[in-house]
Design a protein around this motif. Structure first.
Motif, PDB file in Angstrom:
ATOM      1  N   SER A  35       0.843  -1.183   0.000  1.00 13.04           N
ATOM      2  CA  SER A  35       0.000   0.000   0.000  1.00 13.04           C
ATOM      3  C   SER A  35       0.887   1.245   0.000  1.00 13.04           C
ATOM      4  O   SER A  35       1.726   1.414   0.897  1.00 13.04           O
ATOM      5  CB  SER A  35      -0.926   0.017   1.217  1.00 13.04           C
ATOM      6  N   VAL A  36       0.710   2.098  -1.003  1.00 13.13           N
ATOM      7  CA  VAL A  36       1.489   3.311  -1.087  1.00 13.13           C
ATOM      8  C   VAL A  36       1.168   4.243   0.073  1.00 13.13           C
ATOM      9  O   VAL A  36       2.040   4.960   0.569  1.00 13.13           O
ATOM     10  CB  VAL A  36       1.227   4.019  -2.439  1.00 13.13           C
ATOM     11  N   PHE A  37      -0.092   4.206   0.567  1.00 17.92           N
ATOM     12  CA  PHE A  37      -0.472   5.088   1.675  1.00 17.92           C
ATOM     13  C   PHE A  37       0.277   4.726   2.956  1.00 17.92           C
ATOM     14  O   PHE A  37       0.631   5.584   3.754  1.00 17.92           O
ATOM     15  CB  PHE A  37      -1.989   4.994   1.912  1.00 17.92           C
ATOM     16  N   GLU A  38       0.525   3.435   3.169  1.00 15.99           N
ATOM     17  CA  GLU A  38       1.189   3.004   4.395  1.00 15.99           C
ATOM     18  C   GLU A  38       2.685   3.316   4.377  1.00 15.99           C
ATOM     19  O   GLU A  38       3.256   3.677   5.405  1.00 15.99           O
ATOM     20  CB  GLU A  38       0.968   1.502   4.602  1.00 15.99           C
ATOM     21  N   ASP A  39       3.323   3.165   3.246  1.00 18.33           N
ATOM     22  CA  ASP A  39       4.785   3.399   3.177  1.00 18.33           C
ATOM     23  C   ASP A  39       5.128   4.079   1.850  1.00 18.33           C
ATOM     24  O   ASP A  39       5.687   3.465   0.938  1.00 18.33           O
ATOM     25  CB  ASP A  39       5.530   2.063   3.309  1.00 18.33           C
ATOM     26  N   PRO A  40       4.776   5.379   1.712  1.00 17.90           N
ATOM     27  CA  PRO A  40       5.023   6.042   0.415  1.00 17.90           C
ATOM     28  C   PRO A  40       6.496   6.208   0.099  1.00 17.90           C
ATOM     29  O   PRO A  40       6.896   6.200  -1.075  1.00 17.90           O
ATOM     30  CB  PRO A  40       4.333   7.397   0.601  1.00 17.90           C
ATOM     31  N   TRP A  41       7.350   6.356   1.119  1.00 19.48           N
ATOM     32  CA  TRP A  41       8.767   6.613   0.854  1.00 19.48           C
ATOM     33  C   TRP A  41       9.515   5.366   0.378  1.00 19.48           C
ATOM     34  O   TRP A  41      10.625   5.492  -0.143  1.00 19.48           O
ATOM     35  CB  TRP A  41       9.437   7.193   2.102  1.00 19.48           C
ATOM     36  N   ALA A  42       8.930   4.209   0.546  1.00 19.39           N
ATOM     37  CA  ALA A  42       9.535   2.996  -0.016  1.00 19.39           C
ATOM     38  C   ALA A  42       9.564   3.063  -1.538  1.00 19.39           C
ATOM     39  O   ALA A  42      10.393   2.408  -2.189  1.00 19.39           O
ATOM     40  CB  ALA A  42       8.771   1.755   0.451  1.00 19.39           C
ATOM     41  N   VAL A  43       8.659   3.872  -2.112  1.00 21.31           N
ATOM     42  CA  VAL A  43       8.627   4.068  -3.559  1.00 21.31           C
ATOM     43  C   VAL A  43       9.287   5.386  -3.951  1.00 21.31           C
ATOM     44  O   VAL A  43      10.082   5.438  -4.900  1.00 21.31           O
ATOM     45  CB  VAL A  43       7.165   4.037  -4.065  1.00 21.31           C
ATOM     46  N   LEU A  44       9.001   6.453  -3.215  1.00 21.10           N
ATOM     47  CA  LEU A  44       9.481   7.776  -3.611  1.00 21.10           C
ATOM     48  C   LEU A  44      10.980   7.947  -3.406  1.00 21.10           C
ATOM     49  O   LEU A  44      11.648   8.615  -4.210  1.00 21.10           O
ATOM     50  CB  LEU A  44       8.716   8.845  -2.828  1.00 21.10           C
ATOM     51  N   ASP A  45      11.532   7.385  -2.325  1.00 22.69           N
ATOM     52  CA  ASP A  45      12.975   7.525  -2.081  1.00 22.69           C
ATOM     53  C   ASP A  45      13.816   6.933  -3.217  1.00 22.69           C
ATOM     54  O   ASP A  45      14.725   7.601  -3.736  1.00 22.69           O
ATOM     55  CB  ASP A  45      13.343   6.872  -0.744  1.00 22.69           C
ATOM     56  N   PRO A  46      13.556   5.674  -3.628  1.00 24.08           N
ATOM     57  CA  PRO A  46      14.341   5.141  -4.760  1.00 24.08           C
ATOM     58  C   PRO A  46      14.148   5.944  -6.047  1.00 24.08           C
ATOM     59  O   PRO A  46      15.102   6.154  -6.798  1.00 24.08           O
ATOM     60  CB  PRO A  46      13.805   3.717  -4.923  1.00 24.08           C
ATOM     61  N   LEU A  47      12.916   6.438  -6.280  1.00 25.18           N
ATOM     62  CA  LEU A  47      12.672   7.194  -7.506  1.00 25.18           C
ATOM     63  C   LEU A  47      13.386   8.542  -7.484  1.00 25.18           C
ATOM     64  O   LEU A  47      13.913   8.988  -8.514  1.00 25.18           O
ATOM     65  CB  LEU A  47      11.167   7.384  -7.704  1.00 25.18           C
TER      66      LEU A  47
END
Length: 917
Positions: free
Chosen positions: A843-855
């Motif tokens: 879920s992006v809402f639960e852990d958004p930085w798991a996606v945004l940090d690498p990007l």
């Protein structure tokens, strides 16, 4: 004339003296006032009746280091006693002052007093009578208590001088006295021990040394094995040559200064030093030597001195550096034609009765094979090498045979040959078939040749060849899995991986050449005085430091002998040996490139560029620059890399240096692909094809890279079928020439083609095969890249495989983040974000930085690389993530960046700017 001739031991010395006295034959050397001055200094260094037995140095030396300093100075003087021009007394005193500084000029004063006191034949007799006391033991002492060994360098010198005096007639003694008076009167009366500031200028001290040395000996005779400076048949060791001023115009060492006269006398040693210097220039900076004017100078020199056959060899090297095949072949033939009857390149025997013509013939065949190898004629090269092997075996020339085996190994490793049948005989020609009718493969033949050459080099103590063979074995172990000749049965090995430990072991053993170089004959058997005169000339380099240190408190000088040793003496290691040692570091850097350790690549390359640059040849030094610039582009981007490339082109013009030209095309092609300038990328691919030879098997590495870049260009243009055809053809070529390491990259590119053409299922076998190759050859970083591609293929099969893909990404991340460059790290971050977004349980809402940090990290890296296609993918994923989070402003900003990169990719403008930097 050698001062040691006929003096080889105690008994031999006595017999030689008797024979000289009875027959009245010519003395071993001509006694001169300069040699008498050296004898006096030897007497001061080793005074008679030294009975204390303690370790204290004799008077007037303040320390053992000071005493050793004079000993080294005397050693160099005695070794250079055959110089054609002896220095006047003033020059000797100036040289001695550097050693005499710590005793306030006592040595110089004592020398002049002693020489001025010799006024009669009786004085001369007493002088040499005292010298005998230096070589005899004190009363009541044993032979072991002698201060100066009669068989040492200085001892033999004293014995020769004493024997020369004993052999002189009364008329000769009177002439010696007259010469002694003139020798003393030649000294400037205003000398009177010049002050320290008189020697502050190193150039002034160097000029003062010129009269004594007469030769620029800063470069050691690394060609001494082939062209010894001692006289040969029909040559005079004391000949002088009228050298015209035109020979001196481009002599940077100023060996031959133009005098007021149109011609000047030059000794053989001076010309040998001059030819050595030109050979060094041809090796280190061949582009600075014009072809026609250099040949005209060499022709004029040979006209004046026809016995200097090395002139033709220099013309051969010059033509070779200018890629003139006809002139190279002609000069090589002329050199061996005119030098017939002289010792061969690998002749180690000093016997005058050896068959020296045979050795020259096999040396000629070896050089001819190397010539054909250089110009890309593998079959002709192997034919010449095969004939050289036959002649060497027929005449039991083991040394030359060892070098020929090394040359064949080098040829087989550099040039792709699918079969040697009809070239070096049958597949069984090496005599190492397994006895079951199975011929050896090319790689097995190469390994057999390398081990044979290594064994012969070790047996014959050919240290430089031994080092070369260890480097070649390291290169072989790096790229080949050593399979047993018998590959079945209970004892068959199942290990199908290379061994990095063997590579490191061979590279470490190759560096032993630095300590063992003397055993390979790299120091000429008949010393020509180059080391001694070089030591005297380099004495000036330490004069300033000694003079300045003498004004400081004595407590600040911890070890003045170390200062003397490291500043005054030239390096005793020849340039060729330093080149071999440096090659080991370059090979280490290449090995770490394969294994994927960027820090180790940079470290070994910097060690080479820092420690071995002075001795390095132009191709090897430019290769070190290329490796460093490649590291820059991978980790810092194109701006830093092109800035370094401009500096490298100033030192190595790309028009004359293939490594720099190759690197330039690599950088331009990569940047064109990243920017989407496909037309320019295709143009650069065509230039890659022009660089390689049209001969089959020659420049195989360059041809492989050209095909890989052509396929990548077609892939960027979305011409998937054509790209697959090119890569399949390249795979067949690599398989034909057993290029397994290159096959790993080829298979990975095939997987990439299928991935981008939406055929993930077809791409999986290629990715797995590439991963298997990487494990076999320990290509850790490439294996991490293959694992990442495998994760992308699994992810393309659907969201149900997201967990497996994420596991593969986590498996490759440590290697990629630790040693990967900007592009590989950005890829890993993108795939990591895609795995999270594709996972139904995430879920992006639960852990958004798991996606945004690498990007975000990927966006920063790709901005440095100007990689539009991958950057567009990053901003597309960021827009999706912000859309899930409901952040409209951030989403629109990411979407605008996505559109900007897509527009730049689809509508490239000013493509020709990609060729500028």
């Amino acid at each position: 004339m050698n001062v040691f001739a006929g003096v080889s031991g105690r008994a031999g010395a006595g017999e030689g003296a008797k024979e000289a006295g009875s027959t009245g034959s010519e003395a071993l050397l001509e006694l001169t006032p300069h040699r008498m001055a050296v004898c006096h200094l030897v007497q001061v260094f080793a005074p008679p009746a030294q009975q204390e037995g303690s370790g204290t140095p004799p008077f007037p030396f303040a320390s053992v280091a000071h005493h050793n300093r004079l000993g080294l100075f005397l050693f160099s003087l005695t070794r250079s006693c055959e110089d054609f021009l002896e220095p006047p007394l003033e020059e000797l005193l100036r040289q001695l002052k550097v050693v005499d500084d710590l005793v306030n000029g006592w040595l110089c004063e004592q020398l002049t007093t002693t020489l001025l006191g010799l006024n009669s034949p009786d004085d001369l007799f007493n002088f040499f009578d005292k010298l005998r006391g230096v070589l005899t033991s004190p009363d009541g002492a044993s032979v072991e208590d002698e201060f100066l060994d009669p068989n040492s360098q200085l001892g033999v010198y004293l014995r020769c001088c004493i024997l020369a005096f004993n052999s002189m007639t009364f008329e000769g003694v009177c002439h010696l006295l007259a010469n002694l008076v003139a020798y003393c009167n030649s000294a400037d009366t205003s000398y009177d021990m010049a002050e320290d500031e008189d020697f502050n200028s190193e150039m002034e001290m160097s000029d003062l040394m010129d009269a004594d040395i007469g030769v620029r000996a800063g470069v050691f005779d690394k060609y001494g094995q082939g062209y010894a400076s001692e006289s040969h048949m029909g040559e005079s060791s004391t000949s002088f040559i009228h050298a015209p001023i035109s020979l001196h115009d481009f002599d940077e060492a100023n060996i031959f200064k133009a005098d007021d006269n149109p011609t000047c006398l030059r000794s053989r040693w001076q010309l040998e030093a001059y030819l050595n210097q030109q050979a060094d220039i041809l090796e280190k900076n061949p582009s600075s030597v014009p072809l026609n004017s250099f040949n005209a100078t060499m022709t004029q020199l040979q006209t004046l001195a026809p016995e200097l056959h090395r002139v033709q060899f220099l013309q051969y090297l010059n033509a070779l550096s200018h890629d003139d095949y006809v002139a190279s072949l002609d000069n090589l033939h002329r050199y061996f034609d005119y030098s017939a009857g002289m010792p061969g390149l690998f002749s180690r025997s000093l016997s005058p009765n050896q068959d020296i013509i045979v050795g020259k013939y096999e040396s000629a065949l070896l050089c001819l094979g190397n010539l054909h190898c250089y110009f890309g004629h593998p079959k002709k090269a192997l034919e010449a090498f095969t004939e050289a092997v036959r002649v060497s075996q027929m005449n039991n020339d083991d040394s030359c045979l060892a070098y020929i085996l090394g040359a064949i190994s080098n040829l087989l490793s550099k040039i792709g040959i699918s079969s040697t049948v009809g070239i070096i005989g049958s597949p069984y020609s090496l005599g190492n078939n397994i006895g079951l009718g199975m011929p050896l493969s090319i790689q097995q033949q190469l390994l057999v040749l390398l081990k044979r050459s290594l064994k012969r080099a070790d047996m014959l103590k050919l240290t430089s060849l031994l080092s070369f063979d260890h480097i070649s074995l390291a290169k072989f172990d790096l790229k080949h899995v050593q399979r047993p000749l018998v590959s079945f049965g209970p004892n068959a090995s199942t290990k199908l991986r290379t061994c990095p430990a063997d590579v490191c072991k061979n590279l470490r053993l190759s560096s032993h050449v630095l300590s063992d170089f003397g055993a390979d004959g790299l120091e000429t058997s008949h010393d020509n005085g180059s080391f001694s005169t070089s030591w005297l000339r380099n004495l000036s380099a330490a004069s300033s430091s000694w003079c300045s240190s003498s004004t400081k408190p004595r407590t600040l000088i911890a070890n003045d002998f170390d200062n003397f040793h490291f500043n005054a003496q030239p390096s005793p290691i020849p340039t060729s040996v330093l080149q071999l040692a440096g090659s080991a570091y370059l090979m280490r850097a290449t090995a770490w490139e394969h294994y994927g350790s960027a820090p180790m690549v940079r470290m070994n390359t910097l060690v080479y560029a820092t420690c071995f640059a002075d001795a390095a040849s132009s191709p090897e030094l430019s290769l070190a620059y290329v490796k460093l610039i490649q590291q820059l582009v991978v980790f810092k981007g194109y701006s830093a890399a092109f800035g370094a490339l401009k500096l490298a082109e100033e030192k190595f013009p790309s028009s004359t240096n293939s490594h720099i030209q190759h690197l330039k095309l690599q950088l331009l092609h990569d940047r064109s692909l990243h920017r989407g300038h496909l037309r320019v990328a295709q143009q650069i691919c065509d230039e890659f094809g022009v660089l390689s030879s049209s001969v089959s098997g020659v420049d195989i590495d360059l041809k492989t890279e050209a095909s890989l870049r052509r396929a990548r260009t077609l892939l960027a243009a979305k011409q998937f079928s054509q790209a697959a055809v090119v890569v399949n053809s390249l795979f067949s070529t690599c398989y034909k020439y057993n290029m397994q390491v290159e096959n790993a990259s080829v298979l990975l590119l095939l997987a990439e083609i299928h991935k981008k053409s939406d055929n993930a299922v077809l791409g999986l076998p290629y990715a797995l095969a590439s991963q298997s190759f990487c494990k076999s050859f320990n290509l850790d970083l490439l294996e991490a890249s293959a694992t990442l591609t495998l994760a992308e293929l699994w992810l393309a099969l659907g969201s149900s495989h997201a967990k497996r893909a994420l596991s593969l990404v986590y498996q490759s991340l440590p290697m990629i983040l630790g040693h990967g460059g900007l592009e590989l790290r950005a890829r890993a971050h993108i795939v990591l974000a895609k795995c999270h977004l594709a996972d139904p349980e995430f879920s992006v809402f639960e852990d958004p930085w798991a996606v945004l940090d690498p990007l975000n990290q990927a966006a920063e890296d790709l901005q440095v690389l100007e990689y539009h296609e991958m950057a567009a993918e990053v901003y597309y994923l960021k827009a999706m993530a912000y859309n899930h989070l409901g952040k409209e402003d951030e989403r629109e900003e990411a979407a605008a960046c996505f559109k900007e990169h897509v527009t730049a990719l689809e509508n490239p403008c000013d493509e020709e700017a990609s060729l500028a930097y």
